[in-house]
Scaffold this active site. Sequence first.
Site, PDB file in Angstrom:
ATOM      1  N   LYS A  74     -13.742  40.799   5.605  1.00 36.59           N
ATOM      2  CA  LYS A  74     -13.460  40.314   6.952  1.00 36.59           C
ATOM      3  C   LYS A  74     -14.458  39.266   7.430  1.00 36.59           C
ATOM      4  CE  LYS A  74     -10.951  44.358   8.684  1.00 36.59           C
ATOM      5  NZ  LYS A  74     -10.862  45.365   9.766  1.00 36.59           N
ATOM      6  N   ASP A 110      -7.336  43.523  15.108  1.00 38.31           N
ATOM      7  CA  ASP A 110      -7.887  44.871  15.267  1.00 38.31           C
ATOM      8  C   ASP A 110      -8.200  45.147  16.731  1.00 38.31           C
ATOM      9  OD1 ASP A 110      -7.806  45.640  12.568  1.00 38.31           O
ATOM     10  OD2 ASP A 110      -9.749  44.712  12.151  1.00 38.31           O
ATOM     11  N   GLY A 134     -20.311  54.281  16.685  1.00 35.65           N
ATOM     12  CA  GLY A 134     -20.002  53.387  15.582  1.00 35.65           C
ATOM     13  C   GLY A 134     -20.041  51.938  16.000  1.00 35.65           C
ATOM     14  N   ALA A 138     -14.842  48.286  12.560  1.00 42.16           N
ATOM     15  CA  ALA A 138     -13.907  48.843  13.538  1.00 42.16           C
ATOM     16  C   ALA A 138     -14.559  48.942  14.911  1.00 42.16           C
ATOM     17  CB  ALA A 138     -13.431  50.212  13.079  1.00 42.16           C
TER      18      ALA A 138
END
Length: 299
Positions: A74, A110, A134, A138
């Site tokens: 990515k 996303d 996190g 993501a």
Amino acid sequence: MTATGFLVGLIGEGITASLTPPMHEREGRHLGFDYDYRTLDLLELDRSPRDVGALLAESRDAGFAALNVTHPCKQLVIPFLDELDPAAEHMGAVNLVLIRNGRFIGHNTDWTGFRSALLAGLPEAGRDRIVQFGSGGAGSATAYALLTLGVRRLAIVDVLPERAQALVDRYAPLFPGQDVLASTPQMLSDDLATADGVVHATPTGMKEHPGLPFDVTALATAAWVADIVYRPIDTELLATARRLGHEVLDGGRMAVGQAADSIRLITGTEPDADRMRAHFLQLLGDDAALAAAAAGGRA
């Protein structure tokens, strides 16, 4: 790409079991297109992630209309693009490359996938103070989505504090009127107790990584919990939160949202997100459908 057909691919490692190809193909055909979606698994092709630029060129020459891009490419794909959508540039990550007149145009669906998932799945949810666990790929997407929705205070937690701080340093200048910070163990208890919601964006809860990422009993009763994990669709985190009376949002909604947004950009046609959601649960199996039904459609 032809007038009625689209050849699309997915570049990444270990992607042969991905649900993205069947989701795209069925919805593309529902929309009236001859839609062919292929996986370009680096492991199976014996190619290095550093070959992503060459794979783009090879795919363009083979007639591909677009390529989804996943781990570990990515970020690596960006230097090979001719144009970058502003949001993807802000995030420093691309998961969709459109091929138009020989040029490569990078997008990120996303973050829009999570944004639409949250708005559709928890439309009345408070979004003033949010804790996110996190700050990887993501987490970068979910944090960007939250900030575009006007979250006033976003506290980011990561087992690697320097990674959380790097995400804060990236986003804080983009959203100067909002408080973006890396939470510390000393702050976390208060952050959880005062949060309107929690977003979980780590591998914890996957079949290979069972367990809970945090103590759900530390949350206020009205707080909601969103998970990005969707295998299983009803993670231990969501099951625990629901049992304690919290509204929940499963990771499948983000997965469907990013796929739907990709299809829209590829074809120029609006997909049916509810139809895609039903197909997605069917692909996951009967247990997923039962879990979704048990949660009143919000699992």
